[in-house]
Write a protein that holds these residues in place. Structure first.
Motif, PDB file in Angstrom:
ATOM      1  N   PRO A   1       0.799  -1.235   0.000  1.00 16.33           N
ATOM      2  CA  PRO A   1       0.000   0.000   0.000  1.00 16.33           C
ATOM      3  C   PRO A   1       0.831   1.285   0.000  1.00 16.33           C
ATOM      4  O   PRO A   1       0.314   2.333  -0.360  1.00 16.33           O
ATOM      5  CB  PRO A   1      -0.837  -0.126   1.281  1.00 16.33           C
ATOM      6  CG  PRO A   1      -0.210  -1.212   2.090  1.00 16.33           C
ATOM      7  CD  PRO A   1       0.532  -2.101   1.147  1.00 16.33           C
ATOM      8  N   LEU A   2       2.080   1.221   0.406  1.00 20.47           N
ATOM      9  CA  LEU A   2       2.868   2.456   0.492  1.00 20.47           C
ATOM     10  C   LEU A   2       3.708   2.734  -0.753  1.00 20.47           C
ATOM     11  O   LEU A   2       4.385   3.751  -0.843  1.00 20.47           O
ATOM     12  CB  LEU A   2       3.771   2.406   1.738  1.00 20.47           C
ATOM     13  CG  LEU A   2       3.010   2.265   3.064  1.00 20.47           C
ATOM     14  CD1 LEU A   2       3.970   2.216   4.236  1.00 20.47           C
ATOM     15  CD2 LEU A   2       2.013   3.400   3.246  1.00 20.47           C
ATOM     16  N   LEU A   3       3.641   1.792  -1.701  1.00 16.84           N
ATOM     17  CA  LEU A   3       4.336   2.018  -2.968  1.00 16.84           C
ATOM     18  C   LEU A   3       3.634   3.167  -3.706  1.00 16.84           C
ATOM     19  O   LEU A   3       2.430   3.352  -3.566  1.00 16.84           O
ATOM     20  CB  LEU A   3       4.264   0.726  -3.792  1.00 16.84           C
ATOM     21  CG  LEU A   3       5.355   0.456  -4.809  1.00 16.84           C
ATOM     22  CD1 LEU A   3       6.728   0.436  -4.147  1.00 16.84           C
ATOM     23  CD2 LEU A   3       5.086  -0.882  -5.503  1.00 16.84           C
ATOM     24  N   SER A   4       4.394   3.934  -4.478  1.00 17.81           N
ATOM     25  CA  SER A   4       3.806   5.067  -5.205  1.00 17.81           C
ATOM     26  C   SER A   4       2.624   4.617  -6.053  1.00 17.81           C
ATOM     27  O   SER A   4       2.663   3.549  -6.675  1.00 17.81           O
ATOM     28  CB  SER A   4       4.873   5.690  -6.101  1.00 17.81           C
ATOM     29  OG  SER A   4       4.261   6.433  -7.117  1.00 17.81           O
ATOM     30  N   PRO A   5       1.581   5.446  -6.123  1.00 20.62           N
ATOM     31  CA  PRO A   5       0.447   5.106  -6.998  1.00 20.62           C
ATOM     32  C   PRO A   5       0.842   5.059  -8.466  1.00 20.62           C
ATOM     33  O   PRO A   5       0.059   4.608  -9.296  1.00 20.62           O
ATOM     34  CB  PRO A   5      -0.572   6.218  -6.712  1.00 20.62           C
ATOM     35  CG  PRO A   5       0.109   7.241  -5.881  1.00 20.62           C
ATOM     36  CD  PRO A   5       1.370   6.655  -5.332  1.00 20.62           C
ATOM     37  N   LYS A   6       2.055   5.510  -8.789  1.00 25.16           N
ATOM     38  CA  LYS A   6       2.519   5.415 -10.184  1.00 25.16           C
ATOM     39  C   LYS A   6       2.843   3.981 -10.583  1.00 25.16           C
ATOM     40  O   LYS A   6       3.106   3.705 -11.750  1.00 25.16           O
ATOM     41  CB  LYS A   6       3.763   6.286 -10.378  1.00 25.16           C
ATOM     42  CG  LYS A   6       3.482   7.774 -10.310  1.00 25.16           C
ATOM     43  CD  LYS A   6       4.793   8.536 -10.540  1.00 25.16           C
ATOM     44  CE  LYS A   6       4.708   9.952 -10.006  1.00 25.16           C
ATOM     45  NZ  LYS A   6       6.027  10.480  -9.629  1.00 25.16           N
ATOM     46  N   ALA A   7       2.863   3.060  -9.589  1.00 25.65           N
ATOM     47  CA  ALA A   7       3.090   1.644  -9.909  1.00 25.65           C
ATOM     48  C   ALA A   7       1.835   1.109 -10.571  1.00 25.65           C
ATOM     49  O   ALA A   7       0.749   1.191  -9.996  1.00 25.65           O
ATOM     50  CB  ALA A   7       3.418   0.869  -8.641  1.00 25.65           C
ATOM     51  N   LEU A   8       1.967   0.550 -11.789  1.00 19.03           N
ATOM     52  CA  LEU A   8       0.780   0.243 -12.585  1.00 19.03           C
ATOM     53  C   LEU A   8       0.373  -1.225 -12.537  1.00 19.03           C
ATOM     54  O   LEU A   8      -0.804  -1.551 -12.566  1.00 19.03           O
ATOM     55  CB  LEU A   8       1.021   0.656 -14.043  1.00 19.03           C
ATOM     56  CG  LEU A   8       1.316   2.146 -14.260  1.00 19.03           C
ATOM     57  CD1 LEU A   8       1.601   2.424 -15.721  1.00 19.03           C
ATOM     58  CD2 LEU A   8       0.147   3.002 -13.763  1.00 19.03           C
ATOM     59  N   ALA A   9       1.359  -2.102 -12.493  1.00 19.28           N
ATOM     60  CA  ALA A   9       1.064  -3.535 -12.507  1.00 19.28           C
ATOM     61  C   ALA A   9       2.354  -4.261 -12.162  1.00 19.28           C
ATOM     62  O   ALA A   9       3.403  -3.635 -12.031  1.00 19.28           O
ATOM     63  CB  ALA A   9       0.567  -3.970 -13.877  1.00 19.28           C
ATOM     64  N   GLY A  10       2.253  -5.584 -12.019  1.00 19.22           N
ATOM     65  CA  GLY A  10       3.485  -6.286 -11.657  1.00 19.22           C
ATOM     66  C   GLY A  10       3.398  -7.781 -11.863  1.00 19.22           C
ATOM     67  O   GLY A  10       2.386  -8.324 -12.318  1.00 19.22           O
ATOM     68  N   VAL A  11       4.512  -8.416 -11.547  1.00 19.40           N
ATOM     69  CA  VAL A  11       4.594  -9.879 -11.544  1.00 19.40           C
ATOM     70  C   VAL A  11       5.077 -10.291 -10.162  1.00 19.40           C
ATOM     71  O   VAL A  11       6.111  -9.802  -9.692  1.00 19.40           O
ATOM     72  CB  VAL A  11       5.583 -10.392 -12.613  1.00 19.40           C
ATOM     73  CG1 VAL A  11       5.809 -11.896 -12.465  1.00 19.40           C
ATOM     74  CG2 VAL A  11       5.088 -10.058 -14.003  1.00 19.40           C
TER      75      VAL A  11
END
Lengths: 451, 405
Positions: free
Chosen positions: A133-143
């Motif tokens: 939850p504290l990662l920047s909202p600019k993070a879009l998706a992941g693996v």
């Protein structure tokens, strides 16, 4: 060996790979001799890595690197409890920050599956938010790669060496190999005189091609790749759980954010080629960029102090894969080009090299293992300062006790220099960098190590 | 578990003066905890003179001052070798020490853990990482507590007051610095400190230095830097990063207490009270460095606030007025006002990052209630009193320093 200066096997280089080889050959009863140029083991490339145990999900398919990593991963998990080595089961998330990177995520999942790394799945923005939850909202998706873990990069090789010593191996520190010749037996010139050997294993890391030239024109050139890191103080470790990996580009694997086994948080590395094989300097501009990039990805870092900075040199060659070969007629085994995956790969590399030895030089025995647990430095397990019997804390940032420091300076394999003492105890490695404790620590070390 | 009246964390000038004052006010159930094996705090290893004139009526060295501070409270419960591991809400703390893990509960806790210098790492200085790079505090401990010189030809970075005291510390173990290097165009300490360095110690002071790079593999070999547009190289076997003090908040950053990013210390009100009303703070923990005498005074003031709190005569800490530093100010404290007033004259302390001339103003919800022209230098305390004023409908105080154009 002390009588005749002759060894069956000499391993050149006391980095993590040399330490794992030393353990493997000691446990086969060959009483190998490990030669380390520095004042203690891990004086070169191995002192500055990112401390991760990799699954190999993104390693080149079919490569020797991948198979060594996966064998090493399995063996680490199998032996770590007996050696008292930590494992922080953090998992990793490869995070995409733009559309171009999102496009690459399926490829990453497919590669992981091809590499037989299970449970690797795509996560969307919503899931990512829930996981971190504290990662920047600019993070879009992941693996998500649940098998990636955090380990202690210095205690592991120390445990390998201790186990090798228990099985009769010998370690010579401050022993630099300067030349040699072969006449059926190897005659190595070293800073401690001539040492002869039936077999030489070159695990010299950043010096790999220079040592190789003693045997033959080196078929590879080491171009050290420098990686600078910033270590944030302990509050940062609460900001993120998983290892945050970037989507790799052509040039670099990008900046990683990960907690450490010691309860801090790393941001790095940079990737800079250099000619210098010894000096791993940090530079202010790169460090500021790492801090800025860290804050961009994990905004909470803006309020956390930097506690340490460091740089490591990875022994890269012009080839992508590890350079591991045996030359039976020359009685020489080359173990070179172990780039950034050496910590994970070391035990697997040792198994692979043992296989090469068996194929060319004769059978290896398996001795009943003697287990040599090392002191725990990891916050996830109980540390000496938590003892119900009381604690005399010397390093107030990392809560290192007097007993830990005294123990690291004593015994059959004491710390060889200040760096070794720091790596074995973490004293002076916290936020104050020795403001409060360095005089006290050095008084304890007086007469025991060169300062 | 026994609930103590007061537990004091840190046996330096602030903590020990608070203890002595609380004793004078009639309190006896006080526990003082310190992680070192000797009480007295930083002055223990400041071997030079300059202490004690205002507190004890004569000039003395740091170690003598430290001893006097400890002697004043010799009948109180001072426990050395105790490390606090955790601060918990409502006056409970976890510690370890010679007796193993312990929990302390107190009606009021005073945080007085002091300050330390910014190490090379947090300054993000370029270069290799050899042995021989340290802060003044570490050097003082080598020299005054262990009688050792960790190097013979060190280079001093910084020109704060502590930087010049470094020359004395080095002299104590027979070492002379190669040079003092300063990034700014003028020295940070008051002149003529640089003349003293040059004439009394024979140490050159070079201002306007930038782009420091540390050289050396196992041990320090020197430093390169730029000055007047040219790259310079200085050889030396040690580097001392002096000053840039910051509060020692390793415990606070992991706690429930609010910190001020400006001071890096705990947010306090005008009564030295933290955001959890069972915690108070005083001394260098509030903002980095002030003199031991200043810390001593703050410890005393905090003791009076704690005394009132134990008496239940302190105003409640609900609905505080926030205080914000703007313009050229790096920070201001206290960071909030509590209670409805009327207040005594309000004491504010602030600092600037760079030298600035301008107007210092106090604004209540945007309305100016006080101002004065000011000529401020970095690393110097700016302190002033604002006469008591009715703030009953105020929500927000702004302290502003606008540079004169």
């Amino acid at each position: 060996m002390t009588d005749t200066n002759h060894a069956q096997v000499v391993i050149i280089g006391g980095g993590v790979v040399g330490c794992a080889l030393f353990r493997r050959f000691s446990m086969s009863g060959l009483r190998p001799v490990l030669l380390e140029a520095g004042g203690d083991i891990l004086s070169g490339a191995s002192k500055g890595n990112s401390a991760l145990l990799h699954t190999g999900f993104d390693a080149p398919h079919g490569s020797l690197e991948l198979s060594c990593m996966q064998q090493g991963y399995r063996e680490y998990l199998a032996i770590r409890e007996k050696l008292n080595l930590p494992l922080v089961k953090s998992g990793a998330i490869v995070v995409a920050w733009n559309d171009e990177q999102i496009q690459k995520l399926d490829e990453i999942v497919a590669k992981a599956h091809a590499n037989n790394v299970g449970e690797v799945t795509r996560v969307d923005r919503e899931q990512l938010r829930k996981m971190e939850p504290l990662l920047s909202p600019k993070a879009l998706a992941g693996v998500h790669v649940p098998g990636e873990h955090i380990i202690d990069p210095w205690s592991a090789p120390l445990a390998y060496v201790r186990q090798g010593l228990a099985h009769g191996g010998i370690v010579l520190r401050n022993c630099r190999v300067t030349g040699g010749h072969f006449n059926g037996v190897w005659h190595l010139e070293t800073s401690q005189g001539e040492i002869t050997a039936d077999l030489v294993i070159n695990a010299a890391g950043n010096q790999g091609d220079i040592i190789e030239a003693i045997n033959r024109p080196a078929p590879f050139k080491i171009t050290p790749r420098k990686g600078q890191f910033v270590v944030f103080d302990k509050p940062a470790a609460r900001l993120v759980k998983a290892i945050i990996l970037p989507v790799p580009t052509e040039r670099t694997k990008g900046v990683v954010i990960c907690r450490t086994a010691f309860g801090n948080l790393l941001v790095g590395p940079t990737a800079e080629d250099q000619e210098d094989r010894i000096h791993a300097a940090v530079d202010e501009a790169a460090l500021r960029q790492l801090v800025a990039r860290g804050v961009e990805m994990l905004p909470g870092l803006a309020n956390v102090d930097v506690s340490a900075v460091y740089a490591g040199l990875r022994p890269a060659t012009e080839f992508k894969d590890y350079q591991i070969t045996a030359q039976p007629d020359r009685r020489w085994i080359t173990v070179a080009g172990i780039r950034s995956t050496g910590l994970t790969g070391a035990l697997g590399i040792a198994q692979h090299v043992a296989g090469l030895y068996a194929a060319s030089f004769g059978r290896l025995n398996e001795m009943e293992p003697i287990w040599t647990p090392v002191p725990n430095l990891c916050e996830e397990n109980t540390r000496p300062y938590q003892s119900p019997l009381g604690a005399d804390i010397v390093c107030h940032c990392e809560w290192v006790t007097r007993g830990e420091i005294v123990a690291a300076l004593a015994g059959d394999f004491p710390a060889g220099d200040v760096g070794g003492l720091k790596r074995r105890t973490r004293a002076m490695m916290g936020r104050c960098q020795g403001f409060y404790c360095s005089a006290h620590v050095m008084a304890l070390a007086e007469g025991k190590i060169a300062s | 578990m026994k609930t103590h009246d007061v537990v004091i964390l840190g046996a330096g000038p602030a903590g020990l003066s608070a203890a002595a004052e609380l004793k004078r006010l009639g309190h006896r159930d006080i526990v003082i905890l310190d992680r070192e094996s000797q009480g007295g705090g930083i002055p223990r290893h400041c071997g030079h003179t300059g202490y004690g004139l205002l507190q004890f009526g004569r000039l003395m060295t740091g170690p003598d001052f430290a001893k006097r501070l400890v002697d004043q409270v010799s009948d109180l419960d001072l426990r050395l070798g105790h490390t606090v591991l955790k601060l918990e809400p409502n006056g409970r703390i976890q510690t370890t020490g010679p007796n193993g893990p312990e929990t302390f509960q107190a009606q009021k806790i005073l945080l007085a853990m002091g300050a330390r210098e910014t190490p090379r790492s947090a300054r993000l200085v370029s270069g290799t990482r050899p042995w021989g790079v340290m802060n003044t505090g570490a050097l003082q401990q080598f020299a005054y507590l262990h009688g050792k010189a960790p190097f013979q030809h060190p280079i001093v970075i910084g020109t704060e007051l502590v930087s010049f005291s470094t020359l004395l510390t080095l002299g104590h173990v027979g070492v002379k610095a190669v040079a003092m290097l300063e990034a700014h165009a003028r020295i940070t300490a008051r002149r003529p400190a640089d003349w003293v360095a040059r004439i009394a110690f024979g140490v050159p002071v070079l201002t306007g230095c930038s782009e420091f790079t540390i050289r050396g593999q196992g041990k320090v070999e020197g430093v390169t830097f730029r000055r007047h547009g040219r790259e310079r190289v200085l050889e030396g076997d040690g580097i001392i990063f002096t000053g840039q003090f910051r509060p020692e908040t390793g415990l606070l950053t992991q706690s429930h207490l609010e910190l001020d990013p400006g001071t890096r210390g705990p947010v306090i009100d005008q009564l030295y009270r933290c955001t959890d009303a069972s915690y108070f703070a005083a001394g260098n923990l509030l903002r980095g460095i002030e003199t031991a005498g200043q810390c001593y005074r703050e410890g005393k003031s905090a003791a009076h606030a704690i005394h009132a709190a134990l008496d239940d005569t302190l105003p409640a800490s609900a609905a505080p007025i926030r205080i914000e530093a703007t313009g050229a100010l790096s920070y201001v404290y206290p960071q909030r006002l509590t209670g409805r007033g009327p207040y005594d004259p309000l004491l504010f302390k602030a600092r600037v990052g760079e030298a600035v001339k301008g107007t210092l103003r106090v604004l209540a919800d945007g309305r100016e209630i006080w101002s004065r022209p000011i000529n401020a230098l970095p690393e110097r305390r700016i302190a002033w009193r604002v006469p008591a004023v009715d703030l009953s409908n105020t929500h927000h105080l702004t302290i502003d320093l606008t540079p004169r154009s």
